[in-house]
Motif scaffolding. Structure first.
Motif, short mmCIF file in Angstrom:
data_model
loop_
_atom_site.label_atom_id
_atom_site.label_comp_id
_atom_site.label_asym_id
_atom_site.label_seq_id
_atom_site.Cartn_x
_atom_site.Cartn_y
_atom_site.Cartn_z
N ARG A 23 0.84 -1.19 0.00
CA ARG A 23 0.00 0.00 0.00
C ARG A 23 0.89 1.25 0.00
O ARG A 23 1.83 1.35 0.80
CB ARG A 23 -0.87 -0.02 1.25
N PRO A 24 0.64 2.19 -0.92
CA PRO A 24 1.52 3.38 -0.97
C PRO A 24 1.36 4.23 0.28
O PRO A 24 0.25 4.48 0.74
CB PRO A 24 1.02 4.14 -2.21
N THR A 25 2.54 4.63 0.80
CA THR A 25 2.51 5.49 2.00
C THR A 25 2.30 6.93 1.59
O THR A 25 2.84 7.37 0.57
CB THR A 25 3.84 5.36 2.75
N ARG A 26 1.50 7.63 2.37
CA ARG A 26 1.22 9.04 2.07
C ARG A 26 2.39 9.89 2.58
O ARG A 26 2.78 9.78 3.73
CB ARG A 26 -0.08 9.43 2.73
N VAL A 27 2.94 10.71 1.71
CA VAL A 27 4.07 11.57 2.07
C VAL A 27 3.54 12.81 2.76
O VAL A 27 2.71 13.54 2.20
CB VAL A 27 4.89 11.97 0.81
N LYS A 28 4.02 13.01 4.00
CA LYS A 28 3.55 14.19 4.74
C LYS A 28 4.48 15.38 4.53
O LYS A 28 4.04 16.50 4.29
CB LYS A 28 3.44 13.84 6.23
N ASN A 29 5.78 15.12 4.58
CA ASN A 29 6.75 16.21 4.41
C ASN A 29 7.19 16.25 2.94
O ASN A 29 7.88 15.34 2.47
CB ASN A 29 7.96 15.96 5.33
N LYS A 30 6.77 17.29 2.24
CA LYS A 30 7.05 17.35 0.79
C LYS A 30 8.22 18.27 0.45
O LYS A 30 8.43 18.61 -0.70
CB LYS A 30 5.80 17.83 0.03
#
Length: 702
Positions: A23-30
């Motif tokens: 499952r793709p992890t959601r990137v919080k720090n962009k």
């Protein structure tokens, strides 16, 4: 479970074979990372971490039992595969080649034959089958395969080529020739025939090759085939035979689309044979027979040929031919471009061949303008005129000239528009042939069908030159019936009568003319009438005419002309008298005074008119006074300049507002005239205003 099962996956289900991705992890720090990585590094790492490919282990067969088991298993695989995908030819080929690798040729042949039963139209199968037989030196088997292949697929050239190549490699020339003959009976394309010819030439069979060429040009009667045949003969040193081939080709293909190439090749052949006259004849024949649009290369070659072998006349002829080709191209693209036709005709006239000139003229005049509007015909009509003049002056053919004029006049839609020039040229041509009756007939037709000023004038001029006064009068009457408002016609008619000393007739014509309700230039007619009466010495009639004219118009020029007439009216009357010189001078002096009085009366009448009836025409009034002043000064001691000076206006520069579409647009200067009576009224107004102001002031003080 049954629903999820798939026969292609065996006992597995689709769910078992699905690849589950994390499952793709959601990137919080962009925000960008401090150490960046390139796409190249990612790909290199992925490649390095790849696991090695799993290959089946190599199996070593040690005895016959294992071999037979291996063969059985392999054959079973192939047979299963064939059963499943029977139409896949590559599977059959692999199967047959595997059997061949096992040196089991009978089984291999069986597979090939079974494959051919599935799809015998696939020529790749036949090629592979025959190659296998040849590779393993089964020559008769290979022959058998090739024979069956060319019988079943005679239109596949590759099969024939391979079959013949095999026989030739084996040294079986007769067999190869026999195969070629079988192939030729199917009438293959040019390449097949050329291969047969090359085959015969390899074994130096010239006569056989010649016979094949004969059959080849019969099968493919194209320009390229004939040229190849002729070049073959030339290569073998048979110039006469080569010429014969070219001549036969010209007979058969003179009207072919590619005939240009044939003529160029034939001419170049004759050049190589040092037959320059023959080559020139071929070029000229070709240029006469090939449509101009397809002969561009031919013209270029002909010009080059003439520059190399021709004399001055020949070179000029070639250059004319090239220009002729250009003009032909232009008129083909746009046949209604008459300027191109004129240039083309001029070229042909410089060359001087009558038949050709006439042909171009006829082609040019056949391009009639599409619309019946005069503007489209104005250039076109000059083609006819030039044609007629050429026939008359250069060709000196009177009958053809007459026919040209007749046809042209018949073609023009006279009820919509006409060309006076053409009628007059036709009539003048007949006069040059001393055929006066025909000329009169043409001009009569012109007046009947399309009357025009030019035609009437010229016809009247011709009749008067011939001394036919009555005819001239009748024509003038016709002219005036057609155009009663034409002042020129009335004046000329009256002038004719006056030249014949028919004063009363001339006067009657003038009276009729000025009585017309509408005239195009009435001032000219009145002037002519007045000049006529003055020349006849009828001063009273002249005065009466001026008065009648002033009833119609009060134009400045009429007043001035009237005054000038009065100033000089009695001068001629005093001349030629038998009185003594002193008495004559005295009488002349009295007459002069009387003339001046009459002139002053006219001026005063004019000034009075402008003052009372047209006060807005100040500039005309000022000009009239100036003219009067000049006249008084020209009278010398008899004149009285002070009479006029008292009436002269003052010139004032004034400004007025200019108004455009967008509103006020500045001021402009203009000259205004202030006459003496206006000055007096202005002064009175000022005095009146001053008196009122004084009165007002006194009343305020009280």
């Amino acid at each position: 479970m049954a629903k999820e099962a798939d026969p292609t996956l065996g006992y597995l289900t689709r769910k078992d074979t699905e690849v589950k991705l994390p499952r793709p992890t959601r990137v919080k720090n962009k925000t960008p990372a401090p150490i960046q990585i390139t796409a190249e590094q990612i790909l290199r790492e992925a490649r390095e971490r790849q696991e090695a490919e799993i290959r089946p282990p190599k199996q070593k067969i040690t005895d016959a039992t294992e071999l037979s088991e291996y063969r059985l298993r392999k054959r079973k695989e192939f047979e299963d595969l064939i059963r499943r995908v029977r139409w896949n030819i590559s599977v059959w080929i692999k199967y047959a080649q595997w059997e061949e690798s096992q040196k089991d040729f009978n089984r291999a042949r069986s597979v090939w034959e079974r494959a051919l039963e599935v799809d015998y139209r696939n020529h790749t199968l036949w090629l592979k089958y025959a190659e296998v037989e040849m590779k393993n030196k089964f020559i008769n088997h290979a022959r058998n395969v090739w024979d069956r292949a060319v019988t079943l697929l005679p239109r596949v050239d590759q099969l024939w080529y391979k079959y013949i190549h095999m026989e030739e490699m084996l040294g079986n020339v007769a067999g190869a020739r026999q195969i070629f003959e079988r192939w030729m009976s199917w009438m293959p394309d040019q390449q097949g025939w050329l291969s047969y010819i090359k085959f015969e030439l390899r074994y130096n069979e010239i006569e056989r090759a010649r016979q094949i060429f004969e059959r080849f040009v019969q099968c493919h009667p194209k320009v390229a085939a004939w040229i190849r045949y002729a070049k073959f003969e030339m290569k073998n040193g048979e110039a006469a035979r080569s010429r014969n081939v070219y001549e036969r080709a010209v007979e058969k293909l003179a009207d072919d689309e590619e005939a240009e190439q044939l003529f160029v090749a034939f001419a170049e052949f004759e050049e190589r044979c040092k037959e320059s006259e023959r080559a020139r004849c071929i070029y000229k024949f070709a240029l006469d027979h090939i449509p101009k649009g397809r002969a561009e290369d031919l013209y270029r070659k002909f010009v080059a040929f003439e520059k190399q072998y021709g004399d001055k006349e020949g070179i000029e002829d070639a250059i004319v031919g090239k220009r002729r080709f250009q003009y032909e191209d232009e008129v083909r693209k746009n046949p209604l471009n008459y300027d191109s036709w004129f240039d083309y005709i001029r070229l042909e006239e410089n060359v001087g061949k009558k038949d050709r000139i006439r042909e171009v003229y006829e082609r040019a005049i056949s391009n009639v303008p599409p619309a019946e509007e005069k503007r489209y015909w104005q250039r076109y009509i000059y083609l006819w005129i030039n044609y007629a003049l050429y026939e008359e002056l250069d060709a000196e053919d009177v009958e053809r000239t007459r026919d040209v004029y007749r046809e042209c006049l018949k073609l023009i839609p006279h009820e919509k528009f006409s060309f006076a020039k053409l009628w007059l040229l036709a009539a003048q041509f007949e006069i040059r042939q001393l055929n006066l009756k025909a000329a009169r007939q043409i001009l009569g037709n012109a007046i009947g069908k399309a009357p025009k000023d030019k035609i009437f004038k010229k016809y009247i001029e011709i009749e008067l030159q011939l001394g036919n006064i009555d005819r001239g009068r009748k024509l003038y009457e016709k002219y005036l019936e057609w155009a009663p408002e034409n002042c020129y016609a009335w004046s000329k008619y009256a002038e004719l009568e006056r030249s014949l000393c028919e004063t009363e007739r001339a006067r009657a014509i003038f009276e009729l003319a000025i009585a017309q309700p509408a005239l195009d230039m009435p001032e000219l007619l009145w002037k002519a009438y007045i000049d006529f009466e003055i020349s006849e010495g009828e001063f009273e009639r002249t005065r009466e005419l001026y008065e009648r004219l002033l009833d119609r118009t009060k134009h400045l020029k009429v007043w001035i002309s009237y005054a000038k007439f009065e100033a000089s009216a009695m001068e001629e009357d005093a001349e030629g008298s038998d009185l003594a010189e002193e008495d004559l001078q005295e009488q002349h002096h009295e007459q002069k005074k009387q003339c001046i009085q009459h002139a002053r009366r006219v001026f005063e009448k004019a000034i009075n008119y402008y003052r009372t009836s047209a006060p807005e025409l100040k500039e005309e009034r000022a000009m009239l006074l100036e003219e009067w002043l000049n006249m008084e000064s020209s009278f010398g001691e008899l004149g009285d300049v002070s009479l006029v000076q008292a009436k002269l206006p003052k010139k004032l520069k004034k400004r007025r507002q200019m108004v455009s579409e967008d509103g006020p647009a500045g001021y402009e200067e203009y000259i205004d005239y202030m006459f003496p009576e206006e000055t007096q009224t202005t002064n009175l107004k000022i005095l009146e205003a001053a008196y009122k102001w004084k009165k007002q002031k006194i009343s305020d003080e009280d």
